[in-house]
Design a protein around this motif. Structure first.
Motif, PDB file in Angstrom:
ATOM      1  N   GLU A  83     111.517  81.112  97.611  1.00  0.00           N
ATOM      2  CA  GLU A  83     111.107  82.483  97.907  1.00  0.00           C
ATOM      3  C   GLU A  83     110.853  83.216  96.591  1.00  0.00           C
ATOM      4  O   GLU A  83     111.719  83.274  95.724  1.00  0.00           O
ATOM      5  CB  GLU A  83     112.185  83.208  98.705  1.00  0.00           C
ATOM      6  N   ILE A  84     109.663  83.785  96.466  1.00  0.00           N
ATOM      7  CA  ILE A  84     109.283  84.487  95.234  1.00  0.00           C
ATOM      8  C   ILE A  84     108.717  85.853  95.588  1.00  0.00           C
ATOM      9  O   ILE A  84     107.961  85.988  96.558  1.00  0.00           O
ATOM     10  CB  ILE A  84     108.221  83.700  94.428  1.00  0.00           C
ATOM     11  N   ARG A  85     109.073  86.852  94.816  1.00  0.00           N
ATOM     12  CA  ARG A  85     108.542  88.199  95.018  1.00  0.00           C
ATOM     13  C   ARG A  85     107.777  88.626  93.769  1.00  0.00           C
ATOM     14  O   ARG A  85     108.296  88.549  92.662  1.00  0.00           O
ATOM     15  CB  ARG A  85     109.671  89.199  95.281  1.00  0.00           C
ATOM     16  N   TYR A  86     106.530  89.035  93.991  1.00  0.00           N
ATOM     17  CA  TYR A  86     105.710  89.563  92.903  1.00  0.00           C
ATOM     18  C   TYR A  86     105.503  91.058  93.114  1.00  0.00           C
ATOM     19  O   TYR A  86     105.429  91.531  94.253  1.00  0.00           O
ATOM     20  CB  TYR A  86     104.348  88.855  92.853  1.00  0.00           C
ATOM     21  N   GLU A  87     105.409  91.789  92.034  1.00  0.00           N
ATOM     22  CA  GLU A  87     105.184  93.230  92.107  1.00  0.00           C
ATOM     23  C   GLU A  87     103.982  93.576  91.249  1.00  0.00           C
ATOM     24  O   GLU A  87     103.789  93.011  90.168  1.00  0.00           O
ATOM     25  CB  GLU A  87     106.425  93.983  91.634  1.00  0.00           C
ATOM     26  N   GLY A  88     103.160  94.485  91.755  1.00  0.00           N
ATOM     27  CA  GLY A  88     101.963  94.829  91.002  1.00  0.00           C
ATOM     28  C   GLY A  88     101.323  96.094  91.523  1.00  0.00           C
ATOM     29  O   GLY A  88     101.924  96.853  92.289  1.00  0.00           O
ATOM     30  N   TYR A  89     100.073  96.285  91.100  1.00  0.00           N
ATOM     31  CA  TYR A  89      99.345  97.507  91.442  1.00  0.00           C
ATOM     32  C   TYR A  89      97.946  97.158  91.921  1.00  0.00           C
ATOM     33  O   TYR A  89      97.322  96.205  91.458  1.00  0.00           O
ATOM     34  CB  TYR A  89      99.248  98.430  90.218  1.00  0.00           C
ATOM     35  N   GLY A  90      97.456  97.979  92.860  1.00  0.00           N
ATOM     36  CA  GLY A  90      96.113  97.840  93.366  1.00  0.00           C
ATOM     37  C   GLY A  90      95.270  99.024  92.948  1.00  0.00           C
ATOM     38  O   GLY A  90      95.677  99.831  92.106  1.00  0.00           O
ATOM     39  N   PRO A  91      94.078  99.172  93.505  1.00  0.00           N
ATOM     40  CA  PRO A  91      93.211 100.316  93.216  1.00  0.00           C
ATOM     41  C   PRO A  91      93.931 101.642  93.446  1.00  0.00           C
ATOM     42  O   PRO A  91      94.776 101.750  94.332  1.00  0.00           O
ATOM     43  CB  PRO A  91      92.046 100.127  94.203  1.00  0.00           C
ATOM     44  N   ASN A  92      93.612 102.613  92.640  1.00  0.00           N
ATOM     45  CA  ASN A  92      94.185 103.964  92.750  1.00  0.00           C
ATOM     46  C   ASN A  92      95.690 103.966  92.501  1.00  0.00           C
ATOM     47  O   ASN A  92      96.407 104.858  92.943  1.00  0.00           O
ATOM     48  CB  ASN A  92      93.878 104.580  94.121  1.00  0.00           C
ATOM     49  N   GLY A  93      96.187 102.946  91.796  1.00  0.00           N
ATOM     50  CA  GLY A  93      97.599 102.892  91.445  1.00  0.00           C
ATOM     51  C   GLY A  93      98.531 102.536  92.584  1.00  0.00           C
ATOM     52  O   GLY A  93      99.754 102.742  92.485  1.00  0.00           O
ATOM     53  N   VAL A  94      97.987 102.004  93.687  1.00  0.00           N
ATOM     54  CA  VAL A  94      98.816 101.620  94.831  1.00  0.00           C
ATOM     55  C   VAL A  94      99.836 100.564  94.395  1.00  0.00           C
ATOM     56  O   VAL A  94      99.500  99.592  93.726  1.00  0.00           O
ATOM     57  CB  VAL A  94      97.931 101.065  95.967  1.00  0.00           C
ATOM     58  N   ALA A  95     101.090 100.775  94.773  1.00  0.00           N
ATOM     59  CA  ALA A  95     102.152  99.820  94.450  1.00  0.00           C
ATOM     60  C   ALA A  95     102.185  98.723  95.507  1.00  0.00           C
ATOM     61  O   ALA A  95     102.120  99.004  96.712  1.00  0.00           O
ATOM     62  CB  ALA A  95     103.495 100.537  94.384  1.00  0.00           C
TER      63      ALA A  95
END
Length: 250
Positions: A83-95
């Motif tokens: 199980e792996i969790r990634y965190e990041g951002y999308g367009p318009n700074g969406v978390a």
């Protein structure tokens, strides 16, 4: 979580799940196998496995496929998934929080990073956005035939923490470690839920529209098309008008 639910509605209107049923079954099988390996291979004695099996049944996954996935775990066959969790951002700074089950951490990390970068996003470090979410249990019922008052009363009696209702869905929130207990209590009153799962609920939501919304939908679709990615959560929301436009888009 509002963003995830609204994106699911967009996919439903576009018929994406029907077109990708084989891939969906593969992801469900993987979750069932992992859940069975982590506990007993009996859904009645393993809450995570029961949730996985119920989800598979709701998606019309054949019972033979479900049994094979459980038997695979019991026989210690196949790959060992992490199980792996990634965190990041999308367009318009969406978390974004991206949950994966993978037998090759390097492959999955490279794939997730590439998908993000090609679709207006970027991969963050561990903990970059998780602090903006709560890890909770989420139980959902279709709004058809169930009034908000009835669901609210049942949720309070079952020990749930919060309920959100719209035209399509009643979303009931509870503490993560109370998910199985609350879901079982609600099932006695309201019947079997549409979904019952662990979820990420954002503290605040970001409204996305126009080109950013189009790009965000493409990004999440690309992530969910990846074999290793199980679920994508985000703090995005769409206005009703934007939701209608996205649902009609090709």
């Amino acid at each position: 979580m509002a963003g995830h639910s609204k994106f699911a509605n967009i996919k439903h209107r576009k018929g994406a799940q029907d077109k990708k049923r084989s891939a969906l079954f593969s992801k469900l099988s993987r979750e069932i196998t992992v859940a069975a390996k982590m506990g007993l291979p009996d859904p009645d004695m393993n809450p995570r496995l029961r949730l996985a099996v119920n989800t598979a049944l709701k998606q019309s996954m054949p019972k033979d496929n479900i049994k094979k996935a459980i038997d695979k775990a019991s026989a210690s066959e196949g790959e060992d998934y992490e199980e792996i969790r990634y965190e990041g951002y999308g367009p318009n700074g969406v978390a974004l929080i991206i949950e994966a089950l993978s037998d090759n951490r390097n492959r999955t990390a490279t794939s997730v990073r590439t998908i993000l970068s090609k679709n207006g996003g970027n991969l963050g470090s561990s903990g970059a956005v998780a602090h903006s979410f709560d890890r909770l249990g989420l139980i959902e019922y279709k709004a058809d035939g169930l009034s908000e008052e009835k669901v609210l009363e049942a949720a309070m009696e079952a020990g749930a923490d919060d309920i959100q209702s719209d035209e399509e869905t009643h979303s009931i929130w509870t503490e993560a470690d109370q998910l199985h207990e609350v879901a079982s209590a609600l099932e006695k009153t309201l019947g079997e839920p549409e979904t019952a799962k662990l979820a990420w609920r954002p503290h605040m939501e970001t409204e996305v529209e126009g080109k950013d919304a189009d790009q965000l939908v493409r990004l999440i679709e690309a992530l969910e098309d990846d074999d290793d990615v199980q679920t994508v959560w985000g703090n995005y929301t769409f206005s009703d008008a934007e939701l209608e436009r996205l649902g009609q888009a090709d």
